[in-house]
Every structure is written in C-alpha cells, then in structure tokens.
Write an enzyme that holds these catalytic residues in place. Sequence first.
Site, PDB file in Angstrom:
ATOM      1  N   LYS A  72       6.989   3.229  -2.518  1.00 60.99           N
ATOM      2  CA  LYS A  72       6.647   4.384  -3.232  1.00 60.99           C
ATOM      3  C   LYS A  72       7.535   5.004  -2.533  1.00 60.99           C
ATOM      4  CE  LYS A  72       1.325   3.993  -2.581  1.00 60.99           C
ATOM      5  NZ  LYS A  72       0.029   4.806  -2.214  1.00 60.99           N
ATOM      6  N   ASP A 108      -1.841  10.474  -5.005  1.00 59.77           N
ATOM      7  CA  ASP A 108      -2.425   9.465  -3.759  1.00 59.77           C
ATOM      8  C   ASP A 108      -3.512  10.740  -3.603  1.00 59.77           C
ATOM      9  OD1 ASP A 108      -2.367   6.765  -4.502  1.00 59.77           O
ATOM     10  OD2 ASP A 108      -0.646   7.522  -2.506  1.00 59.77           O
TER      11      ASP A 108
END
Length: 290
Positions: A72, A108
């Site tokens: 990420k 997220d």
Amino acid sequence: MNNITGHTGLTALLGSPVAHSISPLMHNESFRLLGLDYVYLCFDVNEETLPAAVAGLKTCGIRGFNLTMPNKNKIVELLDELSPEAQLIGAVNTVLNDNGRLIGYNTDGYGFMQSVRDAGHDITGKNITVMGVGGASMAICAQSALDGAASVHIFARRTSRYWNRTQKFAENLSAKTGCQVCLFDNDDHTALRDSIAQSYLLINATSVGMVPDIDDTIIKDTSLFHPELVVADVVYEPQETRLLREAKAAGCQTFNGMYMLLHQGAKAFQIWTGQEMPVSVIKEKYFSVK
C-alpha cells in the site's frame, strides 16, 4: 460463474499473501449480479515485484486493482495521480487505470468507519488507540480524525522504516483536523497502558494474528483490556483472532476486519465501474459469521 469474453475487463488484487482473500468472491459475484463484463483475480506480488507487475498490468489494459499488505505504500511512487485522501494518508489500496493514467485512492478509512457503524459504535469525541503504521493504519487514523475522534494514539516499533514518515503524518493530521494525533513506541508500556485505559476503541491495524500465525497477538498483556473498551482487528482470517478472543474474555465488545473489507471493496467497485455494489446481497452471502 462469469463468462469470459474477448471484451472482459480485468480487475485484481496485488499482495502477499492473497490466497485467503474474499475479494474475488465478492467482486466477481457483484459483476455477475449486475451483468458487468469484468473479472477479478488475485496475484501474489510483494514490494520487490510490484513495479514489474504494475507495468505489465498497465500494458495489458487492466481497469483497476486493489493493493493489500505489503504494497500500500510502495504503490504510491508508481502512480500518476493521487486522490486527496490518498495524499493525506500516504498510502493507496485502490488504483483506477484511466486510459493509461494510474490514479490512486484509499478506501480503507471509509471501509473501516462503515464497519464501526455496522458494529453499532460511534467514535465522535472519543479516544482511539491504533497499533501499527502501515497503509491500513494511516487510513484508519486519518478517517477517525476526520470523523471527529478526540485523539488518536498510534503505536509502532521505533525501528520501523515508517517511523519518521508517521511522525510527520501525525503532526500534519493534527494540524488539519484538530484531533490530537500522537506517535508512541511499542516498548513504551506506560504510554500504551495509559492510552488504552483512556480509549473507547483499540484497533489492531497490523497483520499480527493473521493466518498462518494465529497464535500471535499485538497485545501480550491482557490486563490492559477493560470492559468499556471496544477492540477491533483489521484481520479477518481467522474471524476471531487471539486478540479478539482474549479481549472478549475480558468483557470487551469486539469486531473483526470483515466488514471493513466489504465496504472498502464496495467503494473500489464504484470507482472502477461507476455502479454501486449490491452490498446487502454480498454481505449475506460471503460475510456471515461462521
């Protein structure tokens, strides 16, 4: 099963490990239910192989892809553009290929806060303790601050390669939101005890306790748990980690990362297709408690 044609668009998940992921099930079923000619696949890709994988997928015309651990942060340097929330967080979990231009998003934080609401909780004006400084942690911290948390205390190893970056992130987030965001060393047991004692919500935003290392936990001292504490784990395989099991035994309310996965995926689905994922159907089919 979806029919694969010469026109089928590709979406994917890049991470390591990925074999346990529910993402292919929920995305492919959503494509089928809405009659969309896409397929979603998993590729085991780590930080070393990520640049080559992204270049290859871009060349092949992939519509978009998700990133999971450990990719990420690394993906950020490979993209052409970042959305505002991705810029704030410094991590990306969703990429859109817009005619050869790769745009990074972070869904997220949105997914986690939806899971908090699903579990019946509200973090407005409350203190939060977050374990970890990876991409998921930064997204959760940022969204918590934006959604009105009073304070966010982040704990990590001082030797982490992300320590200095996270220190700057905490200062920036505090200045922009008015939420008190602070970084502490995992080995500062006094700070950890004080933070958890004052917190409404404790979140494990690391992979500790995930399959196959299911006997591990980020909180070794169970005396830190108290009945007023809600404990969340971004890990969803196993559904009940050692952390959640021990917290529940201490009287805490708990929830895992399944609904975070569902809602972040739904947001990614909308970014790629322009349509809403049939969340209620997917939730019932793939996210029921075992």
